[in-house]
Design a protein around this motif. Structure first.
Motif, PDB file in Angstrom:
ATOM      1  N   GLY A 187     -65.482 -24.427   5.264  1.00  0.00           N
ATOM      2  CA  GLY A 187     -64.934 -24.078   6.481  1.00  0.00           C
ATOM      3  C   GLY A 187     -63.733 -23.526   6.297  1.00  0.00           C
ATOM      4  N   VAL A 188     -63.112 -23.316   5.261  1.00  0.00           N
ATOM      5  CA  VAL A 188     -61.821 -22.418   5.043  1.00  0.00           C
ATOM      6  C   VAL A 188     -62.268 -21.003   4.934  1.00  0.00           C
ATOM      7  CG1 VAL A 188     -59.798 -22.283   3.525  1.00  0.00           C
ATOM      8  CG2 VAL A 188     -60.712 -24.454   4.035  1.00  0.00           C
ATOM      9  N   VAL A 189     -61.547 -20.308   5.813  1.00  0.00           N
ATOM     10  CA  VAL A 189     -61.767 -18.638   5.606  1.00  0.00           C
ATOM     11  C   VAL A 189     -60.745 -18.118   4.811  1.00  0.00           C
ATOM     12  CG1 VAL A 189     -61.869 -16.542   6.878  1.00  0.00           C
ATOM     13  CG2 VAL A 189     -62.802 -18.796   8.035  1.00  0.00           C
ATOM     14  N   GLY A 190     -60.915 -18.070   3.389  1.00  0.00           N
ATOM     15  CA  GLY A 190     -60.044 -17.380   2.483  1.00  0.00           C
ATOM     16  C   GLY A 190     -60.227 -16.095   2.393  1.00  0.00           C
ATOM     17  N   THR A 191     -58.990 -15.273   1.947  1.00  0.00           N
ATOM     18  CA  THR A 191     -59.300 -13.797   1.703  1.00  0.00           C
ATOM     19  C   THR A 191     -58.659 -13.438   0.229  1.00  0.00           C
ATOM     20  OG1 THR A 191     -56.862 -13.331   2.388  1.00  0.00           O
ATOM     21  CG2 THR A 191     -58.903 -13.190   4.074  1.00  0.00           C
ATOM     22  N   ALA A 192     -58.965 -12.485  -0.200  1.00  0.00           N
ATOM     23  CA  ALA A 192     -58.676 -12.039  -1.652  1.00  0.00           C
ATOM     24  C   ALA A 192     -57.992 -10.484  -1.509  1.00  0.00           C
ATOM     25  CB  ALA A 192     -59.867 -12.133  -2.808  1.00  0.00           C
ATOM     26  N   PRO A 193     -56.876 -10.410  -0.983  1.00  0.00           N
ATOM     27  CA  PRO A 193     -56.414  -9.015  -0.973  1.00  0.00           C
ATOM     28  C   PRO A 193     -55.848  -8.456  -2.230  1.00  0.00           C
ATOM     29  CG  PRO A 193     -55.066 -10.404   0.199  1.00  0.00           C
ATOM     30  CD  PRO A 193     -56.195 -11.123  -0.329  1.00  0.00           C
ATOM     31  N   THR A 194     -55.893  -7.283  -2.239  1.00  0.00           N
ATOM     32  CA  THR A 194     -55.143  -6.821  -3.680  1.00  0.00           C
ATOM     33  C   THR A 194     -54.287  -5.433  -3.287  1.00  0.00           C
ATOM     34  OG1 THR A 194     -55.287  -6.464  -6.124  1.00  0.00           O
ATOM     35  CG2 THR A 194     -56.970  -5.815  -4.585  1.00  0.00           C
ATOM     36  N   VAL A 195     -53.829  -4.779  -4.246  1.00  0.00           N
ATOM     37  CA  VAL A 195     -53.251  -3.508  -4.091  1.00  0.00           C
ATOM     38  C   VAL A 195     -54.361  -2.613  -3.542  1.00  0.00           C
ATOM     39  CG1 VAL A 195     -53.823  -2.863  -6.384  1.00  0.00           C
ATOM     40  CG2 VAL A 195     -51.948  -1.813  -5.425  1.00  0.00           C
ATOM     41  N   PHE A 196     -53.686  -1.465  -2.741  1.00  0.00           N
ATOM     42  CA  PHE A 196     -54.442  -0.566  -2.079  1.00  0.00           C
ATOM     43  C   PHE A 196     -55.536  -0.142  -2.521  1.00  0.00           C
ATOM     44  CE2 PHE A 196     -51.207   2.520  -2.717  1.00  0.00           C
ATOM     45  CZ  PHE A 196     -51.952   3.702  -2.817  1.00  0.00           C
TER      46      PHE A 196
END
Length: 438
Positions: free
Chosen positions: A339-348
């Motif tokens: 149920g955890v909404v995680g994200t994996a953002p990185t450099v543009f």
């Protein structure tokens, strides 16, 4: 041979970037939108590849960052990204001829009485929105962390952000962005006129911003708030140039602050582990997801060809693809199931690659460089006062996030639009908006 290529690129790329910055008219210790963004790109998308390539980061290795050849590819794309970003800046300034006005502390003007009062009104509005937001949250992650360090912290943090039931971006705009802007403005006001009124206003706005930044047990927002105040100080006192000795001292203070946050909020039990957590998160945390972007696209997901772009009002016939969440779910399926909404953002450049493949990286980087240079030029035309200083620092911290997040959010950013409108409104309280000439 692979190691030789890596080391050559790792050491030569920052040197060439510094050369490009000089051509663009920037200095490495200068507080400006272009300079800080470029330095952030170097720090968070180049330096972080070293522990990944030599497998010094046990956590990143255990979750799958194990192929040095892919890490070298990440370094190569990061280098291309920075080079073309700065080429965009140079194009606007040297070819088009749109150079920034020089910043001078001696040109700072005081605020009028109406402008000062408008800051109070905005702050009251921020406080009311904060109370409204907290009334919709079941648990405040900060209080959970202070009472018990366990997996419930992640769930509480997720509920306060990614999986918040309301329209979180509007709350963030007011609580974080308006609040940070006011804190920077009030600090500049106090540095200019050290009265009891200006000091109390700064202390109150600072306490407010600190709470907002740490209430979800996030470490980075507080660190960047302090960085913003640091930049305000040198804009007001030193024409925006930071002595390297002061920069080193401040960096050590930040490291200590982040160490304690890891100990108290993340359950790290000793200072050695805390130091490594700080350096790992700072330098590798934003670039290691790029490794998985190269694995996920196009092998598991076709290139998106613009599907990550915002779709305001649903005008276009598509639902924006939440690529940072999809990559995270692919990487940690058990976390998604919990149920955890995680994200994996990185450099543009990661988003550019996800949309258009390798060819999209230099094209997008050049366009973004042009855009950042244009914004920097426009802001430099505003009359210099505490509000414009706060706005400049806020914009610097917005654009430095290109080193840790995608570019499409800048195509239609409610944060940039509404903060700009707020700044222009405060400017209008004087009766007119003064524009600086060269």
């Amino acid at each position: 041979m692979l190691s030789l290529f890596f080391l050559l690129l790792f050491f030569l790329a920052p040197v060439y970037a510094m050369f490009q910055l000089r051509i663009a008219g920037e200095r490495i210790n200068q507080v400006s939108i272009v300079n800080v963004t470029a330095v952030a790109l170097i720090m968070f998308s180049l330096l972080g590849t070293f522990p990944l390539f030599y497998q010094l980061d046990e956590y990143r290795y255990n979750i799958g960052v194990r192929d040095p050849a892919v890490v070298l590819e990440v370094l190569f794309y990061s280098t291309v990204n920075i080079v073309f970003f700065l080429l965009g800046v140079i194009f606007i300034r040297k070819v088009v001829g749109l150079e920034d006005n020089k910043f001078s502390s001696s040109d700072i003007k005081p605020l009028s009485g109406f402008q000062y009062k408008s800051l109070y009104v905005v702050f009251i509005f921020c406080v009311l929105v904060l109370f409204k937001y907290l009334s919709q949250v079941d648990k405040i992650a900060l209080f959970v962390a202070l009472t018990d360090v366990d997996s419930s912290i992640k769930l509480a943090r997720s509920d306060m952000g990614n999986s918040f039931s309301g329209k979180y971006h509007w709350y963030k705009l007011v609580m974080h962005d308006f609040g940070s802007l006011l804190t920077y403005c009030s600090f500049a006001l106090w540095l200019m006129r050290k009265t009891l009124k200006s000091l109390l206003f700064f202390i109150i706005t600072f306490i407010y911003s600190v709470f907002v930044d740490i209430m979800a047990t996030e470490k980075a927002p507080l660190a960047w708030l302090l960085v913003g105040l640091f930049m305000v100080y040198f804009l007001v006192r030193r024409d925006g140039f930071v002595p390297f000795r002061k920069l080193i001292s401040f960096s050590l203070l930040l490291v200590v602050t982040l160490m304690f946050s890891y100990i108290y909020f993340m359950g790290v039990r000793d200072f050695g582990s805390a130091i490594w957590s700080v350096f790992s998160r700072t330098f590798s945390g934003s670039i290691f997801p790029a490794y998985f972007y190269l694995e996920f696209f196009p092998e598991h997901q076709d290139y998106l060809f613009g599907k990550t772009f915002p779709n305001p009002g649903g005008l276009m016939p598509y639902e924006p693809y939440r690529y940072t969440i999809e990559v995270m779910n692919w990487l940690f399926p058990k976390l998604a199931d919990s149920g955890v909404v995680g994200t994996a953002p990185t450099v543009f450049w990661g988003e550019a690659y996800a949309n258009f493949g390798p060819i999209g990286i230099p094209i997008v980087a050049f366009i973004i460089g042009c855009f950042v240079a244009l914004v920097s030029c426009l802001v430099s035309r505003l009359e210099i006062n505490p509000v414009s200083i706060g706005f400049l620092v806020w914009l610097i911290l917005i654009f430095k996030s290109l080193s840790t997040t995608g570019f499409s959010g800048y195509l239609y950013s409610i944060y940039i639009v509404f903060v700009s409108v707020l700044v222009l409104f405060i400017y209008s309280m004087r009766g007119k908006i003064n524009i600086r000439k060269k």
